[in-house]
Design an enzyme around this catalytic site. Structure first.
Site, PDB file in Angstrom:
ATOM      1  N   HIS A  86      49.226  52.235  58.322  1.00 16.36           N
ATOM      2  CA  HIS A  86      47.769  52.151  58.198  1.00 16.36           C
ATOM      3  C   HIS A  86      47.357  50.704  58.433  1.00 16.36           C
ATOM      4  O   HIS A  86      47.815  49.820  57.715  1.00 16.36           O
ATOM      5  CB  HIS A  86      47.328  52.620  56.810  1.00 16.36           C
ATOM      6  CG  HIS A  86      47.627  54.069  56.564  1.00 16.36           C
ATOM      7  ND1 HIS A  86      46.732  55.073  56.861  1.00 16.36           N
ATOM      8  CD2 HIS A  86      48.741  54.689  56.092  1.00 16.36           C
ATOM      9  CE1 HIS A  86      47.280  56.254  56.567  1.00 16.36           C
ATOM     10  NE2 HIS A  86      48.502  56.046  56.103  1.00 16.36           N
ATOM     11  N   LEU A  87      46.530  50.494  59.465  1.00 15.42           N
ATOM     12  CA  LEU A  87      46.126  49.116  59.792  1.00 15.42           C
ATOM     13  C   LEU A  87      44.749  48.753  59.241  1.00 15.42           C
ATOM     14  O   LEU A  87      44.399  47.588  59.194  1.00 15.42           O
ATOM     15  CB  LEU A  87      46.165  48.885  61.300  1.00 15.42           C
ATOM     16  CG  LEU A  87      47.568  48.854  61.927  1.00 15.42           C
ATOM     17  CD1 LEU A  87      47.467  48.574  63.423  1.00 15.42           C
ATOM     18  CD2 LEU A  87      48.463  47.822  61.260  1.00 15.42           C
TER      19      LEU A  87
ATOM     20  N   ASN B 152      50.848  58.580  47.823  1.00 10.63           N
ATOM     21  CA  ASN B 152      50.714  60.010  48.057  1.00 10.63           C
ATOM     22  C   ASN B 152      51.521  60.420  49.289  1.00 10.63           C
ATOM     23  O   ASN B 152      51.237  59.930  50.368  1.00 10.63           O
ATOM     24  CB  ASN B 152      49.229  60.332  48.268  1.00 10.63           C
ATOM     25  CG  ASN B 152      48.975  61.812  48.284  1.00 10.63           C
ATOM     26  OD1 ASN B 152      49.804  62.594  47.835  1.00 10.63           O
ATOM     27  ND2 ASN B 152      47.834  62.216  48.812  1.00 10.63           N
TER      28      ASN B 152
ATOM     29  N   ASP C 142      54.749  54.626  55.993  1.00 11.11           N
ATOM     30  CA  ASP C 142      53.424  54.893  55.413  1.00 11.11           C
ATOM     31  C   ASP C 142      52.858  53.604  54.817  1.00 11.11           C
ATOM     32  O   ASP C 142      52.266  53.623  53.727  1.00 11.11           O
ATOM     33  CB  ASP C 142      53.479  56.021  54.361  1.00 11.11           C
ATOM     34  CG  ASP C 142      52.091  56.608  54.078  1.00 11.11           C
ATOM     35  OD1 ASP C 142      51.114  56.185  54.736  1.00 11.11           O
ATOM     36  OD2 ASP C 142      51.991  57.484  53.199  1.00 11.11           O
TER      37      ASP C 142
ATOM     38  N   HIS D  20      46.337  47.747  50.414  1.00 15.39           N
ATOM     39  CA  HIS D  20      45.078  47.803  49.671  1.00 15.39           C
ATOM     40  C   HIS D  20      44.849  46.442  49.029  1.00 15.39           C
ATOM     41  O   HIS D  20      45.795  45.643  48.907  1.00 15.39           O
ATOM     42  CB  HIS D  20      45.153  48.875  48.574  1.00 15.39           C
ATOM     43  CG  HIS D  20      45.158  50.280  49.094  1.00 15.39           C
ATOM     44  ND1 HIS D  20      44.072  50.863  49.697  1.00 15.39           N
ATOM     45  CD2 HIS D  20      46.137  51.215  49.101  1.00 15.39           C
ATOM     46  CE1 HIS D  20      44.383  52.108  50.058  1.00 15.39           C
ATOM     47  NE2 HIS D  20      45.629  52.347  49.704  1.00 15.39           N
TER      48      HIS D  20
ATOM     49  N   PHE E  39      45.686  55.421  46.475  1.00 17.49           N
ATOM     50  CA  PHE E  39      47.069  55.763  46.823  1.00 17.49           C
ATOM     51  C   PHE E  39      47.598  54.797  47.896  1.00 17.49           C
ATOM     52  O   PHE E  39      46.875  54.458  48.822  1.00 17.49           O
ATOM     53  CB  PHE E  39      47.134  57.174  47.419  1.00 17.49           C
ATOM     54  CG  PHE E  39      46.965  58.288  46.430  1.00 17.49           C
ATOM     55  CD1 PHE E  39      48.007  58.636  45.577  1.00 17.49           C
ATOM     56  CD2 PHE E  39      45.781  59.013  46.353  1.00 17.49           C
ATOM     57  CE1 PHE E  39      47.875  59.697  44.680  1.00 17.49           C
ATOM     58  CE2 PHE E  39      45.633  60.069  45.459  1.00 17.49           C
ATOM     59  CZ  PHE E  39      46.683  60.410  44.620  1.00 17.49           C
TER      60      PHE E  39
HETATM   61  O1  DOR Z   1      49.808  56.688  49.941  1.00 20.79           O
HETATM   62  C1  DOR Z   1      49.068  56.981  50.852  1.00 20.79           C
HETATM   63  N1  DOR Z   1      48.184  56.110  51.363  1.00 20.79           N
HETATM   64  N2  DOR Z   1      49.157  58.205  51.332  1.00 20.79           N
HETATM   65  C2  DOR Z   1      48.292  58.644  52.216  1.00 20.79           C
HETATM   66  O2  DOR Z   1      48.420  59.751  52.597  1.00 20.79           O
HETATM   67  C3  DOR Z   1      47.209  57.795  52.704  1.00 20.79           C
HETATM   68  C4  DOR Z   1      47.520  56.395  52.554  1.00 20.79           C
HETATM   69  C5  DOR Z   1      46.348  55.514  52.739  1.00 20.79           C
HETATM   70  O3  DOR Z   1      45.631  55.628  53.721  1.00 20.79           O
HETATM   71  O4  DOR Z   1      46.145  54.632  51.901  1.00 20.79           O
HETATM   72 ZN    ZN Z   2      49.874  60.897  54.379  1.00 18.44          ZN
HETATM   73 ZN    ZN Z   3      49.781  57.659  55.600  1.00 21.06          ZN
END
Ligand code: DOR
Ligand code: ZN
Ligand code: ZN
Length: 431
Positions: free
Chosen positions: A68-69, A283, A310, A314, A328
């Protein structure tokens, strides 16, 4: 363009069956020569920069299908550039960013916009488009158009497409377009607002839990639908013992199904959660010791083919909250090789070539790119690492904006020393 002669390293190139001492000559963007002893005065090597890799391993650059960028929209968490720098630092030379940005990457134009933002990045960036417009689960996006624009796959990551009729239709369209579908498997009604694994630990901490079946029923559904559609399906972040069994069943049937395991899920179980701390929240959640053992065995037995992170950065304040409130996700790009090497290779589950296969060779196959291979003529995406170097993970040194990891302070083996993307040094530990 530069020339580099990497001497005296131990080359691990599973695509070509190489696991031994080899020199590598890089010329421009490509691997020029691989041989047991390349003379530094030879015609092609004579003006090359010499890199002494004695005591080090050389591997194809890792390919992380799941990151995730956060750009566009959440640049305070991560940008394309900071995420790409984190990748380079982790030895990852190709990343597939998920589409859950603001706006969501759900059209060919948005795929192209992201590719434009990625132009100056130190690693290859291959976007993943959303399955439905705005990830709303209502209208299927232009899957063929996004493929045309350069997307590597489609995914609704962050959630599942809960409307089974619509998801089936999307799988048929993806199959038609030749586009892989990356599936986040979570029945939202079964997840029921949980914030960690359901079990003794969630009871002890008084937090709502997520049962394994929230994942398992969608893994089963998606495998059956992919079979019906003839679509290539890649199962994201598998965390349960029954997911492994279901993937094994799919493989026995010869389906186009692959499955990834994230380092946190094979490293840590929920009984290691010491307190209600947002850094332990992702998650799917950290599962039981039995699940962790099943994931390790699934990796060992060749059922689980891919390791991706993953990587989910944050803000520090967001993650400093109780698991009830924190978002998450944890970061992973800068710790994935060390965790894989320490837990799986040192732990006796995988050989180093097998780990490289799951971090580079197999991911390349899923998205059909000519990478994960260091033969002459191939693009020089590679990494030099010290596998005997022991150190403590230090999140304050991360290139990522995200510091959210439960592994800070953990002792690991395997330090990335240099990363090359397209023949250029994009990360150097000593600089
Ligand atoms: O832990 C997670 N973070 N699981 C996800 O499915 C989404 C991701 C996020 O975008 O932060
Ligand atoms: Zn996911
Ligand atoms: Zn993800």
């Amino acid at each position: 363009m530069g020339r580099y002669l990497i001497k005296n390293g131990h080359l691990i190139d599973p695509a070509n069956g190489i696991d031994g001492k080899m020199d590598i000559l890089i010329s421009g963007k490509e691997i020029f020569e691989v041989a047991a002893d390349i003379d530094i005065n030879s015609k092609n090597a004579k003006d090359a920069d010499i890199i002494d890799a004695s005591g080090k391993v050389i591997m194809p650059g890792f390919i992380d299908l799941h990151v995730h960028l956060r750009e566009p929209g959440f640049e305070y968490k991560e940008t394309v550039m900071t995420g790409a720098m984190a990748a380079a630092k982790g030895g990852v030379t190709t990343i597939c960013p998920m589409p859950n940005t603001k706006p969501v990457i759900d059209t060919p134009a948005k795929v192209k916009d992201l590719l434009g933002r990625a132009k100056e990045a130190p690693v290859n960036i291959l976007p993943v488009g959303a399955i439905t417009i705005d990830q709303d689960g209502v209208d299927i996006s232009d899957i063929a158009g996004m493929k045309e624009a350069g997307a590597a796959a489609v995914s609704e990551d962050g959630k599942s497409v809960m409307n089974t009729w619509l998801f089936r239709k999307a799988l048929h369209e993806a199959a038609e377009a030749g586009m892989p579908v990356f599936s986040h498997c979570e029945d939202i009604s079964l997840a029921d607002g949980g914030v960690m694994n359901y079990g003794a630990k969630s009871e002890e901490l008084g937090l709502p839990g997520i049962i394994n079946a929230a994942e398992d029923v969608i893994v089963a559904r998606d495998i059956l639908l992919a079979k019906e559609a003839g679509c290539r399906l890649h199962l994201c972040h598998c965390s349960t013992a029954d997911s492994v069994l279901l993937v094994e069943m799919a493989k026995k049937q010869g389906l186009l199904v692959t499955a990834e395991v994230c380092p946190h899920h094979f490293t840590m179980s929920d009984d290691e959660i010491t307190e209600d701390d947002g850094r332990f929240k992702m998650n799917p959640p950290l599962r039981s010791r039995a699940d962790v053992n099943a994931l390790r065995a699934g990796l060992r037995d060749g059922i689980m083919d891919i390791i991706s992170t993953d990587h989910a950065p944050h803000g520090t304040e967001e993650k400093a909250q109780s698991m009830l409130k924190a978002p998450f996700g944890i970061v992973g790009l800068e710790t994935s090789f060390a965790l894989g090497y320490t837990v799986l290779v040192k732990g006796g589950y995988l050989t180093l070539p097998q780990l490289v296969t799951k971090m580079s060779v197999n991911p390349a196959k899923v998205i059909g790119i000519d990478k994960g291979n260091l033969a002459p003529g191939k693009i020089a995406d590679l990494v030099i690492a010290g596998i005997d170097t022991e150190y403590r993970i230090d999140s304050s040194k991360f290139a990522s904006k995200g510091r959210n990891t439960p592994f800070n302070g953990m002792k690991v083996y395997g330090r990335i020393e240099k990363t090359f993307t397209g023949g250029e040094i994009v990360y150097d530990y000593n600089k």
